[in-house]
Design a protein around this motif. Structure first.
Motif, PDB file in Angstrom:
ATOM      1  N   ILE A 175     104.166  38.158 -61.701  1.00 30.71           N
ATOM      2  CA  ILE A 175     104.660  37.386 -60.560  1.00 30.71           C
ATOM      3  C   ILE A 175     104.823  38.329 -59.379  1.00 30.71           C
ATOM      4  CG2 ILE A 175     105.874  35.698 -61.988  1.00 30.71           C
ATOM      5  CD1 ILE A 175     108.475  37.134 -61.282  1.00 30.71           C
ATOM      6  N   GLU A 176     104.945  37.758 -58.196  1.00 29.23           N
ATOM      7  CA  GLU A 176     105.218  38.538 -57.010  1.00 29.23           C
ATOM      8  C   GLU A 176     106.708  38.476 -56.713  1.00 29.23           C
ATOM      9  OE1 GLU A 176     102.803  37.049 -53.916  1.00 29.23           O
ATOM     10  OE2 GLU A 176     100.911  37.698 -54.818  1.00 29.23           O
ATOM     11  N   ALA A 177     107.167  39.343 -55.841  1.00 26.85           N
ATOM     12  CA  ALA A 177     108.591  39.413 -55.520  1.00 26.85           C
ATOM     13  C   ALA A 177     109.082  38.074 -54.987  1.00 26.85           C
ATOM     14  CB  ALA A 177     108.849  40.509 -54.502  1.00 26.85           C
ATOM     15  N   ALA A 178     110.258  37.660 -55.455  1.00 26.46           N
ATOM     16  CA  ALA A 178     110.851  36.402 -55.000  1.00 26.46           C
ATOM     17  C   ALA A 178     111.330  36.541 -53.559  1.00 26.46           C
ATOM     18  CB  ALA A 178     112.006  36.007 -55.908  1.00 26.46           C
ATOM     19  N   GLN A 179     111.197  35.469 -52.814  1.00 27.80           N
ATOM     20  CA  GLN A 179     111.653  35.463 -51.424  1.00 27.80           C
ATOM     21  C   GLN A 179     112.900  34.594 -51.316  1.00 27.80           C
ATOM     22  OE1 GLN A 179     110.149  37.404 -49.112  1.00 27.80           O
ATOM     23  NE2 GLN A 179     108.875  38.100 -50.810  1.00 27.80           N
ATOM     24  N   GLY A 180     113.995  35.071 -51.880  1.00 25.60           N
ATOM     25  CA  GLY A 180     115.260  34.357 -51.782  1.00 25.60           C
ATOM     26  C   GLY A 180     115.518  33.431 -52.964  1.00 25.60           C
ATOM     27  N   PHE A 181     116.683  32.813 -52.948  1.00 32.10           N
ATOM     28  CA  PHE A 181     117.115  31.978 -54.061  1.00 32.10           C
ATOM     29  C   PHE A 181     116.321  30.682 -54.179  1.00 32.10           C
ATOM     30  CE2 PHE A 181     120.986  34.561 -53.597  1.00 32.10           C
ATOM     31  CZ  PHE A 181     121.178  34.903 -54.919  1.00 32.10           C
TER      32      PHE A 181
ATOM     33  N   PRO B 290      98.969  52.507 -71.043  1.00 33.90           N
ATOM     34  CA  PRO B 290      98.444  52.420 -69.679  1.00 33.90           C
ATOM     35  C   PRO B 290      99.197  51.444 -68.787  1.00 33.90           C
ATOM     36  CG  PRO B 290      96.665  52.429 -71.278  1.00 33.90           C
ATOM     37  CD  PRO B 290      97.930  52.311 -72.061  1.00 33.90           C
ATOM     38  N   ASP B 291      99.812  50.413 -69.419  1.00 35.99           N
ATOM     39  CA  ASP B 291     100.516  49.435 -68.598  1.00 35.99           C
ATOM     40  C   ASP B 291     102.029  49.583 -68.727  1.00 35.99           C
ATOM     41  OD1 ASP B 291     100.633  48.668 -71.198  1.00 35.99           O
ATOM     42  OD2 ASP B 291     100.279  46.535 -70.837  1.00 35.99           O
ATOM     43  N   ALA B 292     102.486  50.824 -68.888  1.00 35.43           N
ATOM     44  CA  ALA B 292     103.917  51.068 -69.058  1.00 35.43           C
ATOM     45  C   ALA B 292     104.703  50.579 -67.853  1.00 35.43           C
ATOM     46  CB  ALA B 292     104.173  52.556 -69.269  1.00 35.43           C
ATOM     47  N   ILE B 293     105.898  50.063 -68.109  1.00 29.49           N
ATOM     48  CA  ILE B 293     106.755  49.547 -67.054  1.00 29.49           C
ATOM     49  C   ILE B 293     107.607  50.664 -66.487  1.00 29.49           C
ATOM     50  CG2 ILE B 293     108.655  47.970 -66.548  1.00 29.49           C
ATOM     51  CD1 ILE B 293     107.657  46.189 -68.776  1.00 29.49           C
ATOM     52  N   SER B 294     107.701  50.731 -65.188  1.00 34.70           N
ATOM     53  CA  SER B 294     108.639  51.645 -64.546  1.00 34.70           C
ATOM     54  C   SER B 294     109.775  50.806 -63.999  1.00 34.70           C
ATOM     55  CB  SER B 294     107.970  52.429 -63.421  1.00 34.70           C
ATOM     56  OG  SER B 294     108.908  53.249 -62.778  1.00 34.70           O
ATOM     57  N   GLY B 295     110.946  50.950 -64.567  1.00 37.80           N
ATOM     58  CA  GLY B 295     112.079  50.132 -64.168  1.00 37.80           C
ATOM     59  C   GLY B 295     113.253  50.945 -63.705  1.00 37.80           C
ATOM     60  N   GLU B 296     113.005  51.957 -62.927  1.00 34.47           N
ATOM     61  CA  GLU B 296     114.081  52.835 -62.486  1.00 34.47           C
ATOM     62  C   GLU B 296     114.984  52.103 -61.502  1.00 34.47           C
ATOM     63  OE1 GLU B 296     114.281  57.500 -61.628  1.00 34.47           O
ATOM     64  OE2 GLU B 296     112.917  56.400 -60.322  1.00 34.47           O
ATOM     65  N   THR B 297     116.278  52.380 -61.599  1.00 36.40           N
ATOM     66  CA  THR B 297     117.221  51.791 -60.658  1.00 36.40           C
ATOM     67  C   THR B 297     117.157  52.511 -59.317  1.00 36.40           C
ATOM     68  OG1 THR B 297     119.026  53.248 -61.340  1.00 36.40           O
ATOM     69  CG2 THR B 297     118.769  51.181 -62.552  1.00 36.40           C
ATOM     70  N   ILE B 298     117.754  51.888 -58.308  1.00 39.78           N
ATOM     71  CA  ILE B 298     117.772  52.501 -56.980  1.00 39.78           C
ATOM     72  C   ILE B 298     118.560  53.807 -57.006  1.00 39.78           C
ATOM     73  CG2 ILE B 298     118.545  52.177 -54.608  1.00 39.78           C
ATOM     74  CD1 ILE B 298     118.084  49.184 -55.006  1.00 39.78           C
ATOM     75  N   LEU B 299     119.662  53.831 -57.735  1.00 42.83           N
ATOM     76  CA  LEU B 299     120.443  55.062 -57.847  1.00 42.83           C
ATOM     77  C   LEU B 299     119.616  56.178 -58.465  1.00 42.83           C
ATOM     78  CD1 LEU B 299     123.978  53.866 -59.035  1.00 42.83           C
ATOM     79  CD2 LEU B 299     123.380  54.938 -56.865  1.00 42.83           C
TER      80      LEU B 299
ATOM     81  N   ALA C 249     110.803  59.563 -52.218  1.00 44.12           N
ATOM     82  CA  ALA C 249     110.382  59.466 -50.815  1.00 44.12           C
ATOM     83  C   ALA C 249     110.594  58.060 -50.264  1.00 44.12           C
ATOM     84  CB  ALA C 249     108.914  59.871 -50.688  1.00 44.12           C
ATOM     85  N   THR C 250     110.357  57.055 -51.090  1.00 42.64           N
ATOM     86  CA  THR C 250     110.516  55.668 -50.649  1.00 42.64           C
ATOM     87  C   THR C 250     111.282  54.869 -51.696  1.00 42.64           C
ATOM     88  OG1 THR C 250     108.380  55.036 -51.637  1.00 42.64           O
ATOM     89  CG2 THR C 250     108.380  55.700 -49.319  1.00 42.64           C
ATOM     90  N   ILE C 251     111.992  53.866 -51.251  1.00 47.68           N
ATOM     91  CA  ILE C 251     112.686  52.927 -52.127  1.00 47.68           C
ATOM     92  C   ILE C 251     112.000  51.577 -51.963  1.00 47.68           C
ATOM     93  CG2 ILE C 251     114.871  51.829 -52.681  1.00 47.68           C
ATOM     94  CD1 ILE C 251     114.834  54.813 -53.222  1.00 47.68           C
ATOM     95  N   ASN C 252     111.620  50.960 -53.076  1.00 48.36           N
ATOM     96  CA  ASN C 252     110.798  49.755 -53.017  1.00 48.36           C
ATOM     97  C   ASN C 252     111.593  48.469 -52.823  1.00 48.36           C
ATOM     98  OD1 ASN C 252     108.420  51.247 -53.455  1.00 48.36           O
ATOM     99  ND2 ASN C 252     108.787  51.234 -55.671  1.00 48.36           N
ATOM    100  N   TYR C 253     112.858  48.570 -52.554  1.00 44.23           N
ATOM    101  CA  TYR C 253     113.688  47.374 -52.400  1.00 44.23           C
ATOM    102  C   TYR C 253     114.366  47.411 -51.038  1.00 44.23           C
ATOM    103  CZ  TYR C 253     113.093  47.424 -57.456  1.00 44.23           C
ATOM    104  OH  TYR C 253     112.562  47.460 -58.712  1.00 44.23           O
ATOM    105  N   ASP C 254     114.426  46.250 -50.382  1.00 50.28           N
ATOM    106  CA  ASP C 254     115.117  46.201 -49.099  1.00 50.28           C
ATOM    107  C   ASP C 254     116.581  45.817 -49.316  1.00 50.28           C
ATOM    108  OD1 ASP C 254     115.218  43.429 -49.497  1.00 50.28           O
ATOM    109  OD2 ASP C 254     113.418  43.077 -48.298  1.00 50.28           O
ATOM    110  N   TYR C 255     117.341  45.797 -48.224  1.00 41.73           N
ATOM    111  CA  TYR C 255     118.773  45.544 -48.340  1.00 41.73           C
ATOM    112  C   TYR C 255     119.068  44.128 -48.832  1.00 41.73           C
ATOM    113  CZ  TYR C 255     119.200  49.872 -45.690  1.00 41.73           C
ATOM    114  OH  TYR C 255     119.120  51.182 -45.275  1.00 41.73           O
ATOM    115  N   THR C 256     118.184  43.193 -48.502  1.00 44.33           N
ATOM    116  CA  THR C 256     118.383  41.827 -48.984  1.00 44.33           C
ATOM    117  C   THR C 256     118.265  41.774 -50.502  1.00 44.33           C
ATOM    118  OG1 THR C 256     117.474  40.934 -46.914  1.00 44.33           O
ATOM    119  CG2 THR C 256     117.573  39.443 -48.807  1.00 44.33           C
ATOM    120  N   ASP C 257     117.248  42.454 -51.046  1.00 45.90           N
ATOM    121  CA  ASP C 257     117.106  42.524 -52.504  1.00 45.90           C
ATOM    122  C   ASP C 257     118.354  43.114 -53.145  1.00 45.90           C
ATOM    123  OD1 ASP C 257     114.554  41.462 -52.508  1.00 45.90           O
ATOM    124  OD2 ASP C 257     113.574  43.419 -52.388  1.00 45.90           O
ATOM    125  N   MET C 258     118.863  44.184 -52.550  1.00 43.86           N
ATOM    126  CA  MET C 258     120.046  44.842 -53.111  1.00 43.86           C
ATOM    127  C   MET C 258     121.253  43.925 -53.086  1.00 43.86           C
ATOM    128  SD  MET C 258     119.690  48.573 -51.276  1.00 43.86           S
ATOM    129  CE  MET C 258     118.112  49.430 -51.182  1.00 43.86           C
TER     130      MET C 258
END
Length: 402
Positions: free
Chosen positions: A82-88, A214-223, A231-240
């Motif tokens: 799926i793609e990232a959800a855009q709100g509730f 090959p299709d391992a999941i990377s699920g690291e938290t923002i912290l 270098a970059t954080i893949n989540y914006d403030y709304t996601d947080m």
């Protein structure tokens, strides 16, 4: 014959026998006790321990439901299905597959937590001959919300036994413990099974099984990303803020935690003094670290730079600081009891939480350790607050009699 009468007859049948606490517990959980005060010097009110615990559980239910959704959502998002959800109100949010896989992974945590914890409570009640206490009703709900979604159930069961026995029963049960039982359980899990409580493969469902493929999941938290100077954080403030991020089951949605906080404050179950002072303490420590970075006292190659440079207010919407402030620090048994002590207690929790985040990149979430530390010092804080009040009153008395 109604259910209440049937349970009462069963209760009377076992009255005075070894298994009586078990039947009394079931009867009291469903109904009010048969014996209540009607006269005398008792304070009669509608609030009791059972109602208090049920109120906290109600405040936790939104976090649990969102945690169920987020477990499935993060899994499908990481696998690219799926793609990232855009709100509730987006289609991805209300996708039933998110809730189904989330329920499949989260509900067993709830069942094991309550099943094992209440079993230990019943065993101790029967052995010691006292009534079963309602204290574990909230602990049983908190535990699944502060662990990774894929924590093995047997590990959770072992930790629950340790937390209930060592964190509560050895002190005499509910109301006597000096450490928060839920946090004792999480601390045991972290130090006994650290690979299952940190890293980038524990926060997303089935990440461990897929690790190395090959299709391992990377699920690291923002912290975790900040701690590694990503270098970059893949989540914006709304996601947080809304909660569309990896993390422990119940910690991610800050908006729902705030709703729960307002509910607890309105019902006078949670202390607004502790919640507010914890937030202020976290912001103060964050501001200090931001000032260190702005002053140029530390460069961006330092291992501390990532979390030290996080905007001070952002600490509240990443990690568990807000969840801990609302549902853990406000525990009426292990927190400070005096009003002034609550301010000191909460401020130090927030202050120390951010300090642990920054100075221990291997364990960037420090709120639970900070709360456990302050649980130990809460009686000392209250002692000095009370002694200070006594000295001021004695001083006023001397001035009046002089």
């Amino acid at each position: 014959m109604g259910m209440k009468e049937s349970l009462h007859k069963l209760k009377m049948k076992y009255e005075g026998k070894k298994m009586a606490p078990a039947f009394n517990a079931l009867h009291t959980f469903l109904y009010a006790p048969n014996e209540t005060t009607h006269s005398g010097g008792h304070i009669r009110a509608v609030d009791d321990l059972k109602r208090t615990m049920n109120t906290v559980i109600i405040a936790l239910i939104p976090c649990l439901l969102f945690g169920i959704f987020n477990a499935g959502y993060q899994h499908y998002l990481a696998t690219g299905e799926i793609e990232a959800a855009q709100g509730f109100f987006s289609t991805n949010f209300w996708n039933l597959d998110n809730f189904s896989i989330g329920a499949w992974t989260v509900l067993p945590l709830v069942i094991v937590s309550y099943g094992v914890g209440l079993l230990v409570e019943f065993i101790f009640a029967v052995i010691k001959g006292h009534e079963v206490e309602e204290g574990y009703l909230v602990t049983g709900m908190l535990v699944p919300l502060i662990v990774p979604v894929d924590i093995p159930l047997w590990m959770l069961a072992v930790a629950v036994v340790f937390g209930v026995v060592i964190g509560k029963e050895v002190f005499g049960g509910t109301g006597m413990n000096i450490l928060n039982p839920a946090l004792t359980i999480r601390a045991f899990l972290f130090f006994a099974y650290p690979t299952w409580m940190s890293g980038d493969k524990v926060w997303v469902h089935q990440a461990v099984e897929r690790a190395g493929t090959p299709d391992a999941i990377s699920g690291e938290t923002i912290l975790g990303s900040y701690a590694q100077n990503a270098a970059t954080i893949n989540y914006d403030y709304t996601d947080m803020f809304l909660g569309f991020i990896p993390g422990s089951v119940g910690e991610t949605s800050k908006i729902l935690i705030i709703v729960g906080a307002l509910f607890l404050i309105f019902t006078k179950i949670g202390s607004w003094r502790i919640i507010l002072s914890t937030i202020v303490g976290a912001l103060a420590m964050g501001l200090i670290f931001n000032g260190v970075v702005d002053a140029g006292w530390i460069d961006d190659t330092s291992k501390f730079y990532g979390l030290m440079s996080v905007p001070f207010w952002q600490h509240l919407i990443i990690g568990s600081i807000l969840f801990g402030a609302v549902y853990m620090a406000t525990d009426p048994v292990t927190a400070s009891q005096t009003n002034k002590g609550k301010y000191i207690y909460g401020f130090l929790i927030g202050f120390i939480s951010i300090m642990i985040r920054v100075f221990n990149p291997a364990y960037p979430e420090g709120v639970f350790l900070a709360i456990l530390l302050m649980n130990v010092f809460a009686p000392t804080i209250d002692h000095y607050v009370v002694q200070g009040n006594v000295k001021r009153r004695m001083k006023r008395l001397k001035l009046k009699t002089a």
